[in-house]
Design an enzyme around this catalytic site. Structure first.
Site, PDB file in Angstrom:
ATOM      1  N   GLN A 197      -4.646  -5.144   6.889  1.00 60.79           N
ATOM      2  CA  GLN A 197      -5.649  -6.063   6.328  1.00 60.79           C
ATOM      3  C   GLN A 197      -5.658  -7.421   6.997  1.00 60.79           C
ATOM      4  O   GLN A 197      -6.590  -8.201   6.786  1.00 60.79           O
ATOM      5  CB  GLN A 197      -5.396  -6.254   4.823  1.00 60.79           C
ATOM      6  CG  GLN A 197      -5.601  -5.016   3.992  1.00 60.79           C
ATOM      7  CD  GLN A 197      -7.060  -4.562   3.968  1.00 60.79           C
ATOM      8  OE1 GLN A 197      -7.985  -5.348   4.130  1.00 60.79           O
ATOM      9  NE2 GLN A 197      -7.267  -3.270   3.781  1.00 60.79           N
ATOM     10  N   HIS A 238       0.872  -1.175   0.000  1.00 64.05           N
ATOM     11  CA  HIS A 238       0.000   0.000   0.000  1.00 64.05           C
ATOM     12  C   HIS A 238       0.914   1.232   0.000  1.00 64.05           C
ATOM     13  O   HIS A 238       2.032   1.178   0.537  1.00 64.05           O
ATOM     14  CB  HIS A 238      -0.837  -0.049   1.279  1.00 64.05           C
ATOM     15  CG  HIS A 238      -1.910   0.975   1.380  1.00 64.05           C
ATOM     16  ND1 HIS A 238      -1.655   2.272   1.761  1.00 64.05           N
ATOM     17  CD2 HIS A 238      -3.246   0.896   1.179  1.00 64.05           C
ATOM     18  CE1 HIS A 238      -2.807   2.933   1.785  1.00 64.05           C
ATOM     19  NE2 HIS A 238      -3.781   2.131   1.435  1.00 64.05           N
TER      20      HIS A 238
HETATM   21  N1  PMP Z   1      -1.865  -0.802   4.467  1.00 58.62           N
HETATM   22  C1  PMP Z   1      -2.848  -1.514   3.897  1.00 58.62           C
HETATM   23  C2  PMP Z   1      -2.544  -2.874   3.356  1.00 58.62           C
HETATM   24  C3  PMP Z   1      -4.133  -0.982   3.823  1.00 58.62           C
HETATM   25  O1  PMP Z   1      -5.110  -1.689   3.247  1.00 58.62           O
HETATM   26  C4  PMP Z   1      -4.390   0.305   4.345  1.00 58.62           C
HETATM   27  C5  PMP Z   1      -5.774   0.923   4.250  1.00 58.62           C
HETATM   28  N2  PMP Z   1      -6.372   0.811   3.002  1.00 58.62           N
HETATM   29  C6  PMP Z   1      -3.326   0.982   4.938  1.00 58.62           C
HETATM   30  C7  PMP Z   1      -2.090   0.408   4.980  1.00 58.62           C
HETATM   31  C8  PMP Z   1      -3.528   2.337   5.530  1.00 58.62           C
HETATM   32  O2  PMP Z   1      -4.398   2.249   6.595  1.00 58.62           O
HETATM   33  P1  PMP Z   1      -5.022   3.589   7.233  1.00 58.62           P
HETATM   34  O3  PMP Z   1      -5.577   4.360   6.098  1.00 58.62           O
HETATM   35  O4  PMP Z   1      -6.059   3.090   8.181  1.00 58.62           O
HETATM   36  O5  PMP Z   1      -3.897   4.289   7.921  1.00 58.62           O
END
Ligand code: PMP
Length: 414
Positions: free
Chosen positions: A211, A131
């Site tokens: 996740q 991500h």
């Molecule tokens: N890592 C992964 C694999 C995610 O799916 C997400 C959220 N989509 C994040 C990091 C970031 O999480 P957050 O937006 O809650 O900080």
């Protein structure tokens, strides 16, 4: 173990659904079908009650007050820390740092541990399925320090190439930061082995658990990861709160992140001394209400049974995979052997966004786009996917609706 004791023989999905008031609403005149759980899950009544309970019953700032409300709020807030410690199997409550979520947890490590330990020529390993939250903080650090970002490649099924990872490891590797379960593909990575190999090379490890925490049993002690970041809102809890787990010796040695209230022991203009763990990393008034309600989300998961939820989601994933595979022109992106309940797909001659809009017209919420994993989409040579992700309250009947809705949408777009 509470968890095992509370696993029920059969899974009563209708009973689970009744706990989520939002599932009673309609979208575009149709009952809501919510398949955007990898973005954020819906919240059970218990969590909503915990939020209103705090604001109506004992709203106060925490830690420094001596009045009753402040004591009640502090106790509830700190209860969540204990609950998270148990939930992820950490050795001590001092290793549980409250953050805004996974993104802030990773940034905290990059800014503190990273700035202290990364030098020119050092290497940081991430994977091709990260991500953006687990790419950009390391990129910023590498740029500042003259360090190098190395990327573990994936295969066509969306699995990490472990042998390639082993080849990337070397004496310059200082950090290995990988996602436990991919939000875009569902792939579950073999993080135990990844961590072992990193440690053998002398590197520190961070696991992005955004996740995985809702779907897999997490035990940071067994994993032996040095850091683990998670977000409450992905596991039936509120937005704006999450946790960074870190091994105590690392957290103690790291410099502070933000300066302000709570993270200090004593302040003078000449010198400030810092508070003990975990408060050293919790500057300012935290997100009290949401953190308190996070415990209600964990209570909900224990009550339903994590193993029960996992089996239900596995059933939904298998069912949906078979249903979607039967649709002509649809291709599933990400077919790893080990997956969480995420299905990403593309359809011939149909833009994901158009599919998303046509499904929304039928009351079905899916996510479309690059899912904050642009480099991964580049690898598959696609601009994005349509993604359906399942949670404790979804049903096979809803998947039937998705399959029928997709057929309808495809017909309209052809
Ligand atoms: N890592 C992964 C694999 C995610 O799916 C997400 C959220 N989509 C994040 C990091 C970031 O999480 P957050 O937006 O809650 O900080």
């Amino acid at each position: 173990m509470i968890k095992e004791a509370q696993i029920r023989e059969s899974y009563e999905v209708e009973q689970v659904r009744r706990e989520f008031p939002i599932l009673r609403r309609e979208v575009k005149g149709k009952p809501l079908i919510y398949f955007d759980n990898a973005a954020t899950t819906q919240k059970p009544q218990q969590v909503i009650d915990a939020l209103t309970g705090y604001y109506t019953g004992y709203n106060a700032n925490i830690h420094r007050g001596i009045h009753t409300l402040a004591e009640e709020a502090t106790a509830a807030f700190e209860n969540t820390r204990d609950a998270v410690q148990r939930f992820i199997g950490a050795d001590s409550r001092e290793e549980i740092i409250f953050t805004r979520g996974t993104t802030e947890g990773i940034n905290l490590v990059a800014y503190t541990w990273g700035r202290q330990n990364i030098k020119a020529g050092d290497e940081i390993i991430i994977s091709a399925m990260e991500h953006h939250s687990n790419i950009v903080p390391w990129q910023v650090l590498c740029e500042e320090k003259g360090a190098k970002l190395k990327v573990i490649p994936v295969n066509e099924k969306g699995e990490l190439l472990f042998e390639e990872y082993i080849k990337l490891l070397g004496p310059r590797t200082k950090m290995v930061s990988v996602v436990h379960a991919s939000n875009a593909l569902g792939t579950i990575n073999p993080v135990r082995q990844i961590i072992d190999a990193a440690h053998k090379a002398g590197a520190v490890t961070l696991i992005d658990g955004a996740q995985s925490t809702a779907h897999l049993d997490i035990n940071v002690r067994d994993l032996d990861c040095d850091f683990f970041a998670l977000s409450a809102h992905k596991l039936y809890g509120p937005t704006g709160t999450g946790v960074l787990y870190g091994k105590k010796e690392l957290l103690e040695a790291m410099p502070v992140f933000q300066g302000g209230g709570e993270m200090i022991k004593e302040v003078s203009f000449e010198k400030t001394t810092y508070n003990q763990l975990p408060y050293k990393y919790e500057a300012g008034t935290p997100n009290i209400a949401d953190t308190i309600a996070f415990k209600a989300a964990l209570d909900f998961i224990y009550r339903i049974g994590k193993e029960q939820i996992r089996r239900h989601e596995e059933d939904l994933l298998g069912y949906a995979t078979a249903q979607l595979r039967a649709i002509r022109g649809l291709k599933i992106i990400g077919e790893a052997a080990e997956k969480t309940s995420v299905i990403s797909f593309v359809v011939d001659n149909a833009h994901p966004q158009d599919l998303g809009i046509l499904l929304d017209n039928q009351g079905i919420a899916v996510r479309t786009g690059h899912h904050c994993t642009q480099p991964l989409m580049d690898f598959f040579c696609i601009p994005g996917t349509t993604r359906a992700s399942f949670a404790a309250y979804n049903t096979r009947a809803e998947i039937d609706e998705l399959a029928a809705g997709l057929q309808k949408a495809i017909k309209l777009l052809s």
